[in-house]
Scaffold this active site. Sequence first.
Site, PDB file in Angstrom:
ATOM      1  N   ASP A 179      -6.068   2.544  10.095  1.00  0.00           N
ATOM      2  CA  ASP A 179      -7.506   2.298  10.169  1.00  0.00           C
ATOM      3  C   ASP A 179      -7.828   1.869  11.607  1.00  0.00           C
ATOM      4  O   ASP A 179      -7.993   2.713  12.476  1.00  0.00           O
ATOM      5  CB  ASP A 179      -7.830   1.226   9.124  1.00  0.00           C
ATOM      6  CG  ASP A 179      -9.308   0.966   8.967  1.00  0.00           C
ATOM      7  OD1 ASP A 179     -10.110   1.853   9.274  1.00  0.00           O
ATOM      8  OD2 ASP A 179      -9.671  -0.138   8.521  1.00  0.00           O
TER       9      ASP A 179
ATOM     10  N   GLY B 107       0.772  -1.246   0.000  1.00  0.00           N
ATOM     11  CA  GLY B 107       0.000   0.000   0.000  1.00  0.00           C
ATOM     12  C   GLY B 107       0.798   1.287   0.000  1.00  0.00           C
ATOM     13  O   GLY B 107       0.372   2.282  -0.580  1.00  0.00           O
TER      14      GLY B 107
ATOM     15  N   LYS C 250      -7.847   7.202   9.350  1.00  0.00           N
ATOM     16  CA  LYS C 250      -9.297   7.044   9.508  1.00  0.00           C
ATOM     17  C   LYS C 250      -9.581   6.889  11.001  1.00  0.00           C
ATOM     18  O   LYS C 250      -9.802   5.771  11.478  1.00  0.00           O
ATOM     19  CB  LYS C 250      -9.699   5.744   8.794  1.00  0.00           C
ATOM     20  CG  LYS C 250     -10.751   5.877   7.723  1.00  0.00           C
ATOM     21  CD  LYS C 250     -11.265   4.515   7.331  1.00  0.00           C
ATOM     22  CE  LYS C 250     -10.709   4.017   6.025  1.00  0.00           C
ATOM     23  NZ  LYS C 250     -11.255   2.688   5.648  1.00  0.00           N
TER      24      LYS C 250
ATOM     25  N   ASP D  23      -5.570  -0.252  -2.320  1.00  0.00           N
ATOM     26  CA  ASP D  23      -6.262  -1.192  -3.201  1.00  0.00           C
ATOM     27  C   ASP D  23      -7.617  -1.609  -2.678  1.00  0.00           C
ATOM     28  O   ASP D  23      -7.927  -1.500  -1.496  1.00  0.00           O
ATOM     29  CB  ASP D  23      -5.427  -2.468  -3.351  1.00  0.00           C
ATOM     30  CG  ASP D  23      -5.479  -3.329  -2.086  1.00  0.00           C
ATOM     31  OD1 ASP D  23      -5.149  -2.814  -1.000  1.00  0.00           O
ATOM     32  OD2 ASP D  23      -5.889  -4.506  -2.169  1.00  0.00           O
TER      33      ASP D  23
ATOM     34  N   GLU E 232       3.412   4.330   6.014  1.00  0.00           N
ATOM     35  CA  GLU E 232       2.236   3.476   5.811  1.00  0.00           C
ATOM     36  C   GLU E 232       1.205   4.208   4.949  1.00  0.00           C
ATOM     37  O   GLU E 232       1.201   5.437   4.882  1.00  0.00           O
ATOM     38  CB  GLU E 232       1.677   3.092   7.198  1.00  0.00           C
ATOM     39  CG  GLU E 232       0.439   2.232   7.219  1.00  0.00           C
ATOM     40  CD  GLU E 232       0.549   0.897   6.526  1.00  0.00           C
ATOM     41  OE1 GLU E 232       0.913   0.867   5.329  1.00  0.00           O
ATOM     42  OE2 GLU E 232       0.221  -0.133   7.147  1.00  0.00           O
ATOM     43  N   ASP E 233       0.361   3.449   4.279  1.00  0.00           N
ATOM     44  CA  ASP E 233      -0.675   4.075   3.455  1.00  0.00           C
ATOM     45  C   ASP E 233      -1.814   4.657   4.288  1.00  0.00           C
ATOM     46  O   ASP E 233      -2.262   5.762   4.051  1.00  0.00           O
ATOM     47  CB  ASP E 233      -1.219   3.085   2.398  1.00  0.00           C
ATOM     48  CG  ASP E 233      -1.710   1.762   2.988  1.00  0.00           C
ATOM     49  OD1 ASP E 233      -1.587   1.541   4.213  1.00  0.00           O
ATOM     50  OD2 ASP E 233      -2.213   0.933   2.207  1.00  0.00           O
TER      51      ASP E 233
ATOM     52  N   PHE F 150     -14.211   3.253   2.689  1.00  0.00           N
ATOM     53  CA  PHE F 150     -13.138   2.469   2.102  1.00  0.00           C
ATOM     54  C   PHE F 150     -12.658   3.162   0.831  1.00  0.00           C
ATOM     55  O   PHE F 150     -13.416   3.339  -0.116  1.00  0.00           O
ATOM     56  CB  PHE F 150     -13.589   1.040   1.807  1.00  0.00           C
ATOM     57  CG  PHE F 150     -12.428   0.123   1.602  1.00  0.00           C
ATOM     58  CD1 PHE F 150     -11.812  -0.494   2.684  1.00  0.00           C
ATOM     59  CD2 PHE F 150     -11.918  -0.096   0.326  1.00  0.00           C
ATOM     60  CE1 PHE F 150     -10.713  -1.310   2.497  1.00  0.00           C
ATOM     61  CE2 PHE F 150     -10.822  -0.914   0.131  1.00  0.00           C
ATOM     62  CZ  PHE F 150     -10.216  -1.536   1.220  1.00  0.00           C
ATOM     63  N   VAL F 151     -11.400   3.558   0.836  1.00  0.00           N
ATOM     64  CA  VAL F 151     -10.869   4.338  -0.291  1.00  0.00           C
ATOM     65  C   VAL F 151      -9.826   3.545  -1.085  1.00  0.00           C
ATOM     66  O   VAL F 151      -9.221   2.594  -0.573  1.00  0.00           O
ATOM     67  CB  VAL F 151     -10.235   5.662   0.192  1.00  0.00           C
ATOM     68  CG1 VAL F 151     -11.287   6.560   0.836  1.00  0.00           C
ATOM     69  CG2 VAL F 151      -9.088   5.405   1.168  1.00  0.00           C
TER      70      VAL F 151
ATOM     71  N   ARG G 289      -4.664   0.423  -7.301  1.00  0.00           N
ATOM     72  CA  ARG G 289      -3.481   1.057  -6.700  1.00  0.00           C
ATOM     73  C   ARG G 289      -2.899   2.110  -7.634  1.00  0.00           C
ATOM     74  O   ARG G 289      -2.247   3.044  -7.200  1.00  0.00           O
ATOM     75  CB  ARG G 289      -2.391   0.011  -6.404  1.00  0.00           C
ATOM     76  CG  ARG G 289      -2.750  -0.995  -5.329  1.00  0.00           C
ATOM     77  CD  ARG G 289      -1.506  -1.766  -4.920  1.00  0.00           C
ATOM     78  NE  ARG G 289      -1.805  -3.006  -4.208  1.00  0.00           N
ATOM     79  CZ  ARG G 289      -2.029  -3.074  -2.889  1.00  0.00           C
ATOM     80  NH1 ARG G 289      -1.999  -1.995  -2.151  1.00  0.00           N
ATOM     81  NH2 ARG G 289      -2.278  -4.242  -2.320  1.00  0.00           N
TER      82      ARG G 289
HETATM   83  P1  IMP Z   1      -5.330  -1.410  10.356  1.00  0.00           P
HETATM   84  O1  IMP Z   1      -4.462  -2.468  10.941  1.00  0.00           O
HETATM   85  O2  IMP Z   1      -6.779  -1.677  10.565  1.00  0.00           O
HETATM   86  O3  IMP Z   1      -4.942  -0.006  10.798  1.00  0.00           O
HETATM   87  O4  IMP Z   1      -5.228  -1.550   8.811  1.00  0.00           O
HETATM   88  C1  IMP Z   1      -4.302  -0.986   8.060  1.00  0.00           C
HETATM   89  C2  IMP Z   1      -4.294  -1.607   6.681  1.00  0.00           C
HETATM   90  O5  IMP Z   1      -5.596  -1.919   6.209  1.00  0.00           O
HETATM   91  C3  IMP Z   1      -3.750  -0.598   5.725  1.00  0.00           C
HETATM   92  O6  IMP Z   1      -2.351  -0.709   5.633  1.00  0.00           O
HETATM   93  C4  IMP Z   1      -4.459  -0.952   4.443  1.00  0.00           C
HETATM   94  O7  IMP Z   1      -3.723  -1.930   3.741  1.00  0.00           O
HETATM   95  C5  IMP Z   1      -5.768  -1.541   4.858  1.00  0.00           C
HETATM   96  N1  IMP Z   1      -6.849  -0.542   4.759  1.00  0.00           N
HETATM   97  C6  IMP Z   1      -7.532   0.045   5.753  1.00  0.00           C
HETATM   98  N2  IMP Z   1      -8.455   0.896   5.295  1.00  0.00           N
HETATM   99  C7  IMP Z   1      -8.348   0.878   3.955  1.00  0.00           C
HETATM  100  C8  IMP Z   1      -9.026   1.581   2.884  1.00  0.00           C
HETATM  101  O8  IMP Z   1      -9.929   2.418   3.074  1.00  0.00           O
HETATM  102  N3  IMP Z   1      -8.639   1.271   1.625  1.00  0.00           N
HETATM  103  C9  IMP Z   1      -7.649   0.386   1.346  1.00  0.00           C
HETATM  104  N4  IMP Z   1      -6.989  -0.288   2.306  1.00  0.00           N
HETATM  105  C10 IMP Z   1      -7.332  -0.040   3.604  1.00  0.00           C
HETATM  106 MG    MG Z   2      -1.286  -1.789   4.032  1.00  0.00          MG
END
Ligand code: IMP
Ligand code: MG
Length: 185
Positions: A107, A48, A135, A163, A103-104, A156-157, A169
């Site tokens: 969440d 990402g 987010k 992706d 990081e991208d 969800f973006v 991507r």
């Molecule tokens: P977390 O562990 O829930 O913070 O998730 C992080 C990972 O979930 C990110 O590195 C993304 O790969 C994926 N992710 C979370 N939200 C989105 C979104 O809106 N679009 C695409 N990937 C997301």
């Molecule tokens: Mg990721």
Amino acid sequence: MGTSYFEDKLREVLITEEQIREKVAELGAQITKDYEGKELVIVGILRGSLVFAADLMRQINLPLVLDTMVVASYGMSTKSSGIVKINKDLETDITGKHVLIVEDIVDTGLTLSYLMKNLESREAASVKICTFLDKPERREKDVAVTYRGFEIPNEFVVGYGLDFNQHYRNYPEVAVLKPEAYEQG
Ligand code: IMP
Ligand code: MG
């Protein structure tokens, strides 16, 4: 941007190419200032953050080393599993180094809180986080984010490296897909 392939699939563009370019330049300038006199190890979390890391590192005017990790937390769904697995580890010894995780998106925070602990345990001089998107509504675990590009609502973006089922991507902006596109994958 207006190629018809993407136009068919998109509901809405949230962040434009120009906004991204400006923000990445700002972040790069801030990082350059904050780490003055130091050497950085940039840890790009694949896949990402590939696009963001590539742009960001070219705005950082410091000696730096680039490394990457592959971690899995999402699988094929848009919901987080809560499981973080390292599929590719660093090749760099980060002992005594200043590490910046790129990081991208943050969440739930599960991925980064795990990674932060993991990298800190390797006795780095410092470990900080730079995320393109945040987010905050979905946060389950607190993570200290030092650098943040944009805060976005709970949607969800895709695009700019992010992706849905490994697609989109390469879309250069950040967008929300039409519901049909999420159903099809
Ligand atoms: P977390 O562990 O829930 O913070 O998730 C992080 C990972 O979930 C990110 O590195 C993304 O790969 C994926 N992710 C979370 N939200 C989105 C979104 O809106 N679009 C695409 N990937 C997301
Ligand atoms: Mg990721």
